[in-house]
Design an enzyme around this catalytic site. Sequence first.
Site, PDB file in Angstrom:
ATOM      1  N   GLU A  38       0.842  -1.204   0.000  1.00 39.80           N
ATOM      2  CA  GLU A  38       0.000   0.000   0.000  1.00 39.80           C
ATOM      3  C   GLU A  38       0.875   1.251   0.000  1.00 39.80           C
ATOM      4  O   GLU A  38       2.102   1.183   0.054  1.00 39.80           O
ATOM      5  CB  GLU A  38      -0.892   0.011   1.258  1.00 39.80           C
ATOM      6  N   ASN A 125      -5.880   5.967   7.023  1.00 41.40           N
ATOM      7  CA  ASN A 125      -5.640   5.084   5.877  1.00 41.40           C
ATOM      8  C   ASN A 125      -4.919   5.759   4.727  1.00 41.40           C
ATOM      9  O   ASN A 125      -3.914   5.254   4.239  1.00 41.40           O
ATOM     10  CB  ASN A 125      -6.992   4.535   5.412  1.00 41.40           C
ATOM     11  N   ASN A 182     -11.779   5.518   2.024  1.00 46.32           N
ATOM     12  CA  ASN A 182     -10.462   4.969   1.699  1.00 46.32           C
ATOM     13  C   ASN A 182      -9.653   5.985   0.894  1.00 46.32           C
ATOM     14  O   ASN A 182      -9.271   7.010   1.415  1.00 46.32           O
ATOM     15  CB  ASN A 182     -10.640   3.630   0.963  1.00 46.32           C
ATOM     16  N   ASP A 229     -10.158   1.395  -4.341  1.00 45.51           N
ATOM     17  CA  ASP A 229      -9.253   1.646  -3.208  1.00 45.51           C
ATOM     18  C   ASP A 229      -8.575   2.994  -3.422  1.00 45.51           C
ATOM     19  O   ASP A 229      -9.218   4.031  -3.320  1.00 45.51           O
ATOM     20  CB  ASP A 229      -8.247   0.497  -3.092  1.00 45.51           C
TER      21      ASP A 229
END
Length: 302
Positions: A38, A125, A182, A229
Site C-alpha cells: 500500500e 488510511n 479509503n 481503493d
Amino acid sequence: MSTVERVPTQWEVLDERFRAVRGDHVVQRLFDGGRWLEGPAYSPAWRCLLFSDIPNDRVLRWDEVSGRCDVFQTPAGYANGRTLDRRGRVVTCEHGPRRVTRTEPDGSQTVVADRWRGKRFNSPNDVVETADGSLWFTDPSYGIDSDYEGHRAEPELDGCHVYRCSPDGRVDRVADDFQRPNGLAFSADERRLYIVDTQRRHLRHFDVGPDWALRDRGVLADCDAGSFDGIRLDSAGRLWVAAHDGVHCLDQDGTMLGKLRLPEICSNLTFGGRKRNVLFVTATTSVYSLALNVTGAGPTGG
C-alpha cells in the site's frame, strides 16, 4: 534487491479516448515480496518510491536509479498511505499507533493528528495535502478490525469518517456518512474532492467551498470489479483508481474509459518519475510501473 521483470500488458479499451492515454508501453514488476502492499509515494528529490508492506510492518524503498528495493523502515507502525508535502516531507498514516505523522528533514517524527475530540482514531488510511498546508485523511477501521494490519481494538469513535487537519493543528470532521472511506484526491484547482467508499464499492465526489466545506454531489462511479481503493488524477483531470482487476481510468464525468488489467488485486497508485508520467501501482504482493502518455496532476492529485 532488484526483481524488475516485464509483465504482459493487458489493456481493456471501453472508450476510444483511452487509446491516446494508454500508449503501448510495457508494464514492469519492480518488487514481488510483499504480503499486502500500500501507500506508494514518489520522491523527486530522492528519485525513489516509498511504499508500505502493512502486515509485515515495514516500509520499503525502490531506487529509480539503481533499481534496488530495500527495507527503509521496520517496525513502521503498520504504516499504510502516505504523501509528500510541498516541502518534501513524508506524511504517513499509521495503523498501529492510529495516527498521522510527518517525517522532518532531520529524520525525526512529528505527530500531526491522533485524536478527534479526545478520542483516538480508528486507523488513518490515506492522506493528501492541499495548497494551504492542510492534511485531509480517511479513517476506516481496518487497523483495529484484527491483528493483521495493526492491533485489534474497540473503536473509540462512532464510525469511519473523513478529517481535515489545518496547519495550526485543528482537526475537523468533514464527512461522516461513509462506511469505509479509503482513497481520496483533489482536482488540480482543489474545487472538487473525490473519496472512495470501499465498503459500498463506489466513488463519490464533492464540491469544495472557499471555507473548505463540502457539498456532496453523490456517487460518481460504481466499481464493477470488487471494490475501489486508492485514487489519483492526471493533468487532464482523468481519474485513475485501483480495483480488484487492475487500474480503472475514468473521465471527470464518471465515464469508464478503460482498464489496465493486472494479475493481482490493486490497492493504490501514484504518478512519479522525472516527468511525472510513470504510474506506480501497489498490489497484493507486488509493485508495478508503467510509462504513460499522460502526466500526473499536481501534489494533491497525484
